[in-house]
Each structure stands twice: as structure tokens, then as C-alpha cells.
Design a protein around this motif. Sequence first.
Motif, short mmCIF file in Angstrom:
data_model
loop_
_atom_site.label_atom_id
_atom_site.label_comp_id
_atom_site.label_asym_id
_atom_site.label_seq_id
_atom_site.Cartn_x
_atom_site.Cartn_y
_atom_site.Cartn_z
N ARG A 1 -2.11 6.53 -6.02
CA ARG A 1 -1.91 4.85 -6.69
C ARG A 1 -1.54 5.04 -4.91
O ARG A 1 -0.63 5.24 -4.58
CB ARG A 1 -1.59 4.18 -7.48
CG ARG A 1 -2.12 4.08 -8.58
CD ARG A 1 -3.77 3.69 -8.26
NE ARG A 1 -4.21 3.90 -9.71
CZ ARG A 1 -3.97 2.75 -10.87
NH1 ARG A 1 -3.72 1.30 -10.22
NH2 ARG A 1 -4.78 3.00 -11.53
N VAL A 2 -1.89 3.79 -4.13
CA VAL A 2 -0.73 3.96 -2.44
C VAL A 2 -0.47 2.29 -2.15
O VAL A 2 -1.49 1.47 -3.11
CB VAL A 2 -2.15 3.99 -1.46
CG1 VAL A 2 -2.48 5.78 -1.16
CG2 VAL A 2 -3.14 3.47 -1.19
N TYR A 3 0.14 2.39 -1.64
CA TYR A 3 0.98 0.91 -1.23
C TYR A 3 0.24 0.12 -0.73
O TYR A 3 -0.07 -0.77 -0.70
CB TYR A 3 2.34 0.46 -1.60
CG TYR A 3 3.02 -0.55 -1.57
CD1 TYR A 3 2.86 -1.49 -2.36
CD2 TYR A 3 4.04 -1.09 -0.22
CE1 TYR A 3 3.65 -2.95 -3.06
CE2 TYR A 3 4.05 -2.42 0.05
CZ TYR A 3 4.29 -2.87 -1.37
OH TYR A 3 5.32 -4.47 -1.70
N THR A 4 0.02 0.43 1.52
CA THR A 4 -0.77 -0.29 1.50
C THR A 4 -2.04 0.68 1.94
O THR A 4 -1.88 2.02 2.40
CB THR A 4 -0.10 -0.56 2.65
OG1 THR A 4 1.09 0.83 3.29
CG2 THR A 4 1.35 -2.14 2.30
N ASN A 5 -2.70 0.13 2.87
CA ASN A 5 -4.53 0.45 3.98
C ASN A 5 -5.02 -0.29 4.02
O ASN A 5 -4.86 -1.53 3.73
CB ASN A 5 -4.72 1.54 2.57
CG ASN A 5 -5.43 0.52 1.57
OD1 ASN A 5 -6.59 0.02 1.63
ND2 ASN A 5 -4.83 -0.04 0.07
N PRO A 6 -5.88 0.45 5.08
CA PRO A 6 -5.27 1.30 5.30
C PRO A 6 -4.65 1.55 6.47
O PRO A 6 -4.25 0.70 7.07
CB PRO A 6 -7.61 1.20 6.18
CG PRO A 6 -7.51 0.13 7.38
CD PRO A 6 -6.74 -0.89 5.82
N GLN A 7 -4.11 2.66 6.30
CA GLN A 7 -3.18 3.42 6.93
C GLN A 7 -4.01 4.96 8.58
O GLN A 7 -3.83 5.78 7.37
CB GLN A 7 -1.83 3.76 6.93
CG GLN A 7 -1.50 3.03 6.01
CD GLN A 7 0.05 3.02 5.93
OE1 GLN A 7 0.66 1.96 6.18
NE2 GLN A 7 0.92 3.63 5.65
N THR A 8 -4.35 4.82 9.03
CA THR A 8 -5.52 6.14 9.95
C THR A 8 -4.66 6.31 10.97
O THR A 8 -4.41 5.46 11.56
CB THR A 8 -7.11 5.96 9.40
OG1 THR A 8 -7.20 4.83 10.41
CG2 THR A 8 -7.57 5.85 8.08
N THR A 9 -4.71 7.51 11.71
CA THR A 9 -4.66 7.94 12.55
C THR A 9 -5.63 9.52 13.18
O THR A 9 -6.21 9.65 12.68
CB THR A 9 -3.46 9.02 12.62
OG1 THR A 9 -2.00 8.58 12.11
CG2 THR A 9 -3.20 9.74 13.62
#
Length: 406
Positions: free
Chosen positions: A347-355
Amino acid sequence: MSTRMVTMAPAVALACVMFGSSAVLAQDTGGATTTANPPSSQTPPAQAPSAGSPASQSTTPGQAAAPGTTLPDVEVIQQQPKAQPKPVKQAAKPKSEPTTPLPPPSPAAIEAAEPSQIKMSPVVGSEIPLEKVPNGVASTTAADIQRTGAVTAQDVLQARVPGVIVSDLQGNEFQTDVQYRGFSSSPVNGVPQGLAVYQNGVRINEAFGDIVNWDFLPSNAVSSMTVMGSNPVFGLNAIGGAISVDMRDGFNFQGAEFDVRGGSFGRIQGSGAAGAQSGNWAMFIAAEDINDNGWRQFSPAEVHRMYADLGFKNREAEFHVNFTGADNFVGAVTAAPVELLDEGWNRVYTNPQTTQNDMEMVSINGSVKATNTLTFSGVAVLPPFPAGPYRRQYFGVGGVRQRSLS
């Protein structure tokens, strides 16, 4: 009468002692008295023993030998047995086993196992023997990368160099931090950068935040990596040390190698490298392509990177023109609350986080040997510093997206 004899007994005994006569015994036997005859005042002379008698050769026990008498020598007749040494058992010689011929070495084995010369500055010409380096230093080679099977170069540093720790702050193995004795080299903005990183003499700490994007380096193009302590010659960010990365070229690698791998979470990757030399000219090219869906939600990775080198070398000079290019997309989902991870580790808390990292860098380095003790070296990079690579980063917090260029 008996009373008189008893009274005279002490006097008689004293007389016997004084005159050398025998003792006189007086005893009251009921009126009868027995008296010993008085000894004669002359003692008969002792007869001299004959020459053949045993008495002439020995003396009576308890008596001292007469003056002038010579005693015979004592001769030991019984022989003492000598201890015989125990026999020593000799170990049997091991049987020699037939030797089998070794397989031909791989192209990476052509390179030295460990560099015996350490560069004390980013450019060529400052090499000194390893045993003369005045501070802590450690090196890894392409053989170490091939032996460990590492996908990224920084993983080899953690496995081979004491004091190096690789941490994952963004939740993606291609965007990791390298720590050396507490000083960091990180791709995350805001992290204090205490390590200077050089690639073929070019400082790759970016102008914006001095960050280092390790995902730009193809692992199959690395020839050696040297980690040393604080050295002011390496300039900015070298307060905690410096990492010098030397890439392969056609002079230290000839041949070809290919590698294809697959794994869980959609991991598919392939890489290839080739090098050749013809007289004073040599060339080398390496490329990697990696696709991974990630073990967490919204954390894919698409890494496309390459490195090429064209070199010229003779007795007096050496020049190289090399190119580094990358087009990488990395999903960074960072940390999550413990309560959310109790429902699932993916599970992830915040998205999207991409580079999105794009890089195109051309560098030229060379050295000219003027005398046996004087060498001129230099490095040039295109585009010139501090333009650096083109980097686009997208991240979202609470559904708001931001974009930054560096």
C-alpha cells in the motif's frame, strides 16, 4: 657384705673406664657375690695380617683408615642401559590429483582485479601507489559487479567497501542514497550532500541541490569505483569523502558480453557491452534496458541508459571522447504510515509521485606526458557546467501536482 659391694660398684666402674679394663659386675644374689678377674695391665700385640689376606685390602666398617693407606679405585661393573629413541612415523605423501584445465577467462577478467594506482584528483596523472595513499581508500572493479550480479553500481559499493550504506528513501531501488561514514550522496532534494561524485573526472553532483542521480550510470560500463576519505582536491561536497567512477574503454576491455534476466513483479532487463582495439584507436559501447512494475502500488521503473567511448592512445598522449545518455522514468512512493502497512505491505499513502530523468552529456578528457615527471591533464564537458542534465520531476500531495525543472 652385700651392702659393701654395692657401695663399691661405682668406684670399680670408674676405675675400669680410667684404666681401659673390662667392666666389673656386682650383683646381689642372695649372699653370693661374683667378681670379674681384674684385667691385665698389658694388652697383647695384634698380629699383622698377611699380604694375601682380605683384611689387608679393606678396613673394618665404622673405622677410619690408617694414615698413609691408599684406597683402591671404585669400578662400576654393571652397565646402565641406554634409552633407545622411539621411531617417528612419517606421514604418507598425498597423492597428486590430476589437474583439470581452467576455462577461458571472460572479457571482464582481462581487466585488473584491483587498481594498484589511485587517483588523488579527478583528472588523470595524479595516480600514486595504493600503499602510499595517506587516508582511507577502497576500490571495486568490473569483476566485482559481474561477480555479485548487482543491477546498480551503488549496491556493489555497499557489498565491497566498509562504511558504505545504501538506503531507499523514495521506495525505488534506482533512486537510492549512498552514505559513507555518515555523509550522504542522494538524489533527494534537501538532503545535505557530503560526498563528491566524479565520472571520468567530471563532477556529476548537479547544480540544483548538489544531488546525484545514480540511475544515470550503466552498471556494465563501470570499470572501477574508488571511495576515499576527505580530500580538498575534489572540491565541493568532499567534506565527507569522494567517489571516483572510471568507465570502461576499448583499451581495458576487448570482447563482448550480454546479459538477460527476468524476475518477479514484472522484472525484465537486458544489457550488452562490446569493446575493441585497433592499433592506437579503441572504442567501447554499453547499454542497459530495465522494466520493473515494482513491488508496491504505483512504483514502476523504466530505465534506459547507455555509455560510449572513443579513445586514442600512444606513448606520449591519451585522449577520450565519451557520451552518457539516459531516459528514465521512476515511480517514487516514499514512506507510508504503519497503520496502512498493516493492511498490506504494497500500500502507498500518496500518489502519483514519479520522476522523469533525461540526460545527454558529452565529455572529453586527455593527458599529455611532457617528461617522465610532468604530465598535463584536462577534462571538458558539454554542455558546460552548471547546466547539467535535464531533469523533470512530478510529484503530488493531496491531489495537487507540481513540476520542477533543473
